[in-house]
Design an enzyme around this catalytic site. Structure first.
Site, PDB file in Angstrom:
ATOM      1  N   LYS A 140      54.824  68.895  12.149  1.00 28.05           N
ATOM      2  CA  LYS A 140      55.446  68.173  13.272  1.00 28.05           C
ATOM      3  C   LYS A 140      56.949  68.348  13.157  1.00 28.05           C
ATOM      4  CE  LYS A 140      54.505  65.520  16.821  1.00 28.05           C
ATOM      5  NZ  LYS A 140      53.357  65.537  17.744  1.00 28.05           N
ATOM      6  N   ASP A 180      55.960  67.528  22.727  1.00 29.40           N
ATOM      7  CA  ASP A 180      55.595  66.125  22.468  1.00 29.40           C
ATOM      8  C   ASP A 180      56.553  65.324  23.355  1.00 29.40           C
ATOM      9  OD1 ASP A 180      53.934  64.367  20.357  1.00 29.40           O
ATOM     10  OD2 ASP A 180      55.878  63.413  20.561  1.00 29.40           O
TER      11      ASP A 180
HETATM   12  P1  NAP Z   1      56.279  62.368  27.557  1.00 31.03           P
HETATM   13  O1  NAP Z   1      55.762  63.317  28.572  1.00 31.03           O
HETATM   14  O2  NAP Z   1      57.672  62.474  27.108  1.00 31.03           O
HETATM   15  O3  NAP Z   1      55.978  60.903  28.094  1.00 31.03           O
HETATM   16  C1  NAP Z   1      56.163  59.771  27.296  1.00 31.03           C
HETATM   17  C2  NAP Z   1      55.970  58.534  28.152  1.00 31.03           C
HETATM   18  O4  NAP Z   1      55.998  57.389  27.302  1.00 31.03           O
HETATM   19  C3  NAP Z   1      57.080  58.335  29.172  1.00 31.03           C
HETATM   20  O5  NAP Z   1      56.574  57.662  30.289  1.00 31.03           O
HETATM   21  C4  NAP Z   1      58.075  57.465  28.391  1.00 31.03           C
HETATM   22  O6  NAP Z   1      58.942  56.702  29.219  1.00 31.03           O
HETATM   23  C5  NAP Z   1      57.136  56.577  27.634  1.00 31.03           C
HETATM   24  N1  NAP Z   1      57.795  56.126  26.380  1.00 31.03           N
HETATM   25  C6  NAP Z   1      58.310  56.917  25.404  1.00 31.03           C
HETATM   26  N2  NAP Z   1      58.869  56.179  24.429  1.00 31.03           N
HETATM   27  C7  NAP Z   1      58.702  54.901  24.816  1.00 31.03           C
HETATM   28  C8  NAP Z   1      59.051  53.680  24.244  1.00 31.03           C
HETATM   29  N3  NAP Z   1      59.691  53.596  23.059  1.00 31.03           N
HETATM   30  N4  NAP Z   1      58.692  52.572  24.914  1.00 31.03           N
HETATM   31  C9  NAP Z   1      58.032  52.641  26.102  1.00 31.03           C
HETATM   32  N5  NAP Z   1      57.678  53.777  26.692  1.00 31.03           N
HETATM   33  C10 NAP Z   1      58.005  54.892  26.069  1.00 31.03           C
HETATM   34  O7  NAP Z   1      55.385  62.451  26.204  1.00 31.03           O
HETATM   35  P2  NAP Z   1      53.843  62.780  26.062  1.00 31.03           P
HETATM   36  O8  NAP Z   1      53.710  64.190  25.692  1.00 31.03           O
HETATM   37  O9  NAP Z   1      53.096  62.235  27.227  1.00 31.03           O
HETATM   38  O10 NAP Z   1      53.482  61.940  24.752  1.00 31.03           O
HETATM   39  C11 NAP Z   1      53.058  60.591  24.795  1.00 31.03           C
HETATM   40  C12 NAP Z   1      52.352  60.228  23.514  1.00 31.03           C
HETATM   41  O11 NAP Z   1      51.220  61.080  23.321  1.00 31.03           O
HETATM   42  C13 NAP Z   1      53.181  60.381  22.234  1.00 31.03           C
HETATM   43  O12 NAP Z   1      52.770  59.409  21.302  1.00 31.03           O
HETATM   44  C14 NAP Z   1      52.778  61.745  21.724  1.00 31.03           C
HETATM   45  O13 NAP Z   1      53.011  61.909  20.347  1.00 31.03           O
HETATM   46  C15 NAP Z   1      51.298  61.730  22.054  1.00 31.03           C
HETATM   47  N6  NAP Z   1      50.656  63.042  22.121  1.00 31.03           N
HETATM   48  C16 NAP Z   1      51.096  63.990  22.995  1.00 31.03           C
HETATM   49  C17 NAP Z   1      50.436  65.202  23.074  1.00 31.03           C
HETATM   50  C18 NAP Z   1      50.831  66.245  24.068  1.00 31.03           C
HETATM   51  O14 NAP Z   1      50.112  67.258  24.193  1.00 31.03           O
HETATM   52  N7  NAP Z   1      51.882  66.085  24.832  1.00 31.03           N
HETATM   53  C19 NAP Z   1      49.338  65.455  22.239  1.00 31.03           C
HETATM   54  C20 NAP Z   1      48.887  64.453  21.380  1.00 31.03           C
HETATM   55  C21 NAP Z   1      49.559  63.260  21.337  1.00 31.03           C
HETATM   56  P3  NAP Z   1      60.466  57.193  29.421  1.00 31.03           P
HETATM   57  O15 NAP Z   1      60.374  58.406  30.277  1.00 31.03           O
HETATM   58  O16 NAP Z   1      61.127  56.030  30.077  1.00 31.03           O
HETATM   59  O17 NAP Z   1      61.017  57.472  28.056  1.00 31.03           O
END
Ligand code: NAP
Length: 460
Positions: A140, A180
Site C-alpha cells: 500500500k 484509493d
Molecule cells: P474516493 O473515490 O476518494 O471516495 C472517498 C469518499 O469517502 C468520498 O466521498 C470522501 O468525501 C469520503 N471520505 C473520505 N475521507 C473521509 C473522512 N475522513 N470522513 C468522511 N468522509 C470521507 O475513494 P474510494 O476509492 O471510493 O475509497 C473509499 C474506501 O474504500 C477507502 O477506505 C478505500 O481504502 C476503500 N477501498 C477502495 C478500493 C478502490 O478500488 N477504490 C478498493 C478497496 C477498498 P470527500 O470527497 O469529501 O473527501
C-alpha cells in the site's frame, strides 16, 4: 474450496500467549500507530485456534514476520504550486508481504495519511489479496497530499514528483500500485505517464486502474462497489434475504460508494442516503444516482449540491449522522472508523439486518462486536471489498497476454471470485467453531494461504 483441518483444544493457552506476546511487540515497536494496532488486533483475535491446531506456524515465527513489513519506504515529495511556492509532502510505500506474488495495493492521497494508516492498509491487503485466490502479495502507499482545491496542473506536478521517487521501487513483477482515496483515473494517468518517461518503456503492468485506451480493464472502475454488493447478496441469500425491496444507506460518494449504490439499485434496492466529508444527503424517494455521478465524477462538487436539484431531499452537515437513518442494509464505503460503537448501536436499534464494508476498516473493533453480538450479518472489509484488487489482478493478466476482455467477461469473473471468497470464509469459520462469523472466517482463510507459502519459502 479451502480445506482446513479441525482444530483441537491442545495448545490453546500456548497459542493465546504467543499471539498476545507478538501483539505487545507490535505495540512497542510501532508506538502511537493506533490504526495499525487496530488492524493487527482484529486479525490476531481470529487466529488463536489456527495456532492451537498448527503449532508449526509458531515455531516458524510466522506472526512475527507477518507484522514486520518486508520494506517500508518513506520519501520527500517536493512540488511547486500555481503561485510558484515550493511545497513538500511525504510519500510512502509499504511492501508488506510478497509470499504470494508481487506487492499489490492502492495509493491514497489524503491529508490524514501517515505511517500508521499506510501500514494498517498494507497489513489488511495481505489477507485480502490472499482471499482473492490470485497471485498477489500485499502492499500500500500514498501521501499526505490533499488533492482538494488543487488545480489540474498542481495535481500533475505533485504526482510526477511522487512517481519520480516511487519508480525506483516498483515494476510489473515487483510491486503494482493502483488507486484509493484521492487517486482516481486522472492521477493514475499522470503516474503512468511519468513512470513511462523515466523507465523508457511501455510497461502497462506497472499500475492498475489505468484508462481503457492504454491498458486498463473494463469493469475495474465498478469492481470494488459491485464486488461488495455481490458479496453481501450472497450472504443475504443464505438467510433467504435479498437487496430486492430493501432500504440501503451507503456512506461516501466516491468510487466505491457510487458503484455499490449502482449495483444495489440494479438489484432492486432503494438507496436513501449517501455522503461526503462535509455531510450527508437523505432522499426518501431514493438517491438519484445520475445526479450524484455528475456532481462527483464530472463536476467535482460537494454532495450538498444534490438538494438544489432534488428539493425534497435534505442535506445534514454531520457526515456521521448518516448511520441514524433506519435501513435494512448499511454499506460503509467512505473511510476507516466511520462506524463507532454508538453508531453501531443506533443501526441495530433501527433494525439493520446486514452490514457490508466497502471501505477499509470502516467499523471500529467495538462496533464489530455490537454487530456480532446482535446477530447482524456482517461482511468484513478484507473479504467484501476485495473485488477491486481482484479486477486489478485481472487487468494485470490482460496486460501480460495483451488481450482485452469484455465488460461481461470481467464482471462474471468478479462475481465468481466474490462468491468463492464468501464460501471460503464461511467454510473456515465453520471449521474453526465460529459458524457465521465472517470476520474470523475471512481472517483465517486469508492467513492460511500466506502462512503456508511463507513456510514453504523458508525463513526470509
Ligand atoms: P474516493 O473515490 O476518494 O471516495 C472517498 C469518499 O469517502 C468520498 O466521498 C470522501 O468525501 C469520503 N471520505 C473520505 N475521507 C473521509 C473522512 N475522513 N470522513 C468522511 N468522509 C470521507 O475513494 P474510494 O476509492 O471510493 O475509497 C473509499 C474506501 O474504500 C477507502 O477506505 C478505500 O481504502 C476503500 N477501498 C477502495 C478500493 C478502490 O478500488 N477504490 C478498493 C478497496 C477498498 P470527500 O470527497 O469529501 O473527501
Amino acid at each position: 474450496m479451502l480445506v482446513i483441518n479441525k482444530p483441537t483444544e491442545t495448545n490453546t493457552d500456548l497459542a493465546k500467549e504467543y499471539v498476545n506476546g507478538v501483539f505487545e511487540t507490535v505495540k512497542s515497536r510501532n508506538a502511537n500507530e493506533t490504526e495499525f494496532h487496530q488492524a493487527v488486533r482484529e486479525v490476531f483475535d481470529s487466529l488463536v485456534p489456527v495456532f492451537a491446531k498448527h503449532p508449526h506456524y509458531m515455531n516458524q515465527g510466522i506472526l512475527e514476520r507477518m507484522v514486520e513489513p518486508e520494506r517500508m519506504i518513506s520519501f520527500r515529495v517536493p512540488w511547486t504550486d500555481d503561485h510558484g511556492h515550493v511545497k513538500v509532502n511525504r510519500g510512502f510505500r509499504v511492501q508488506f508481504n510478497s509470499a504470494l506474488g508481487p506487492y499489490k495495493g492502492g495509493l491514497r492521497f489524503h491529508p490524514s495519511v501517515n505511517a500508521s494508516i499506510i501500514k494498517f492498509l498494507g497489513f489488511e491487503q495481505i489477507f485480502k489479496n490472499s482471499l482473492t485466490g490470485q497471485p498477489i502479495g500485499g502492499g500500500k502507499g500514498g501521501s499526505d497530499f490533499d488533492p482538494k482545491g488543487k488545480s489540474d496542473a498542481e495535481i500533475m506536478r505533485f504526482t510526477q514528483s511522487f512517481m519520480t521517487e516511487l519508480s525506483k521501487f516498483i515494476g510489473p513483477d515487483v510491486d503494482v500500485p493502483a488507486g484509493d482515496i484521492g487517486v482516481g483515473a486522472r492521477e493514475i494517468g499522470y503516474l503512468f505517464g511519468q513512470y513511462k518517461r523515466i523507465r523508457g518503456g511501455f510497461e502497462t503492468g506497472v499500475l492498475t486502474g489505468k484508462g481503457l485506451g492504454y491498458g486498463g480493464s473494463l469493469a475495474r472502475k465498478e469492481a470494488t462497489g459491485y464486488g461488495t454488493v455481490y458479496f453481501v447478496e450472497e450472504m443475504l441469500k443464505d438467510k433467504n434475504l435479498s437487496f430486492n425491496g430493501s432500504t440501503v444507506v451507503v456512506s461516501g460518494s466516491g468510487n466505491v460508494s457510487i458503484y455499490a449504490m449502482e449495483k444495489a439499485i440494479q438489484l432492486g434496492a432503494k438507496v436513501v442516503a449517501c455522503s461526503d466529508s462535509s455531510g450527508y444527503v437523505y432522499d426518501p424517494n431514493g438517491i438519484n444516482l445520475t445526479t450524484v455521478k455528475r456532481l462527483k465524477e464530472v463536476e467535482n462538487k460537494r454532495i450538498s449540491e444534490y438538494v438544489n436539484e432534488h428539493p425534497h431531499a435534505t442535506f445534514y452537515q454531520d457526515y456521521q449522522g448518516i448511520w441514524s437513518i433506519p435501513c435494512d442494509i448499511a454499506l460503509p464505503c467512505a473511510t476507516q472508523n466511520e462506524i463507532d460503537e454508538l453508531a453501531a448501536k443506533v443501526l441495530v436499534a433501527n433494525g439493520v439486518k446486514a452490514i457490508g464494508e466497502g471501505a477499509n476498516m470502516p467499523s471500529t473493533l467495538e462496533a464489530i462486536e455490537v454487530f456480532l453480538n446482535n446477530d447482524i450479518l456482517f461482511a468484513p472489509a478484507k473479504a467484501a471489498n476485495a473485488g477491486g484488487v481482484s479486477v486489478s489482478a485481472l487487468e494485470m493478466a490482460q496486460n501480460s497476454s495483451r488481450l482485452s476482455w469484455t465488460f461481461e467477461e470481467v464482471d462474471a469473473k468478479l462475481q465468481d471470485i466474490m462468491i468463492n471468497i464468501y464460501r471460503d470464509s464461511v467454510e473456515a469459520a465453520k471449521t474453526y467453531d465460529a459458524p457465521g462469523n465472517l470476520v474470523v472466517g475471512a481472517n483465517i482463510a486469508g492467513f492460511v494461504k500466506v502462512a503456508d507459502a511463507m513456510v514453504a519459502q523458508g525463513v526470509i
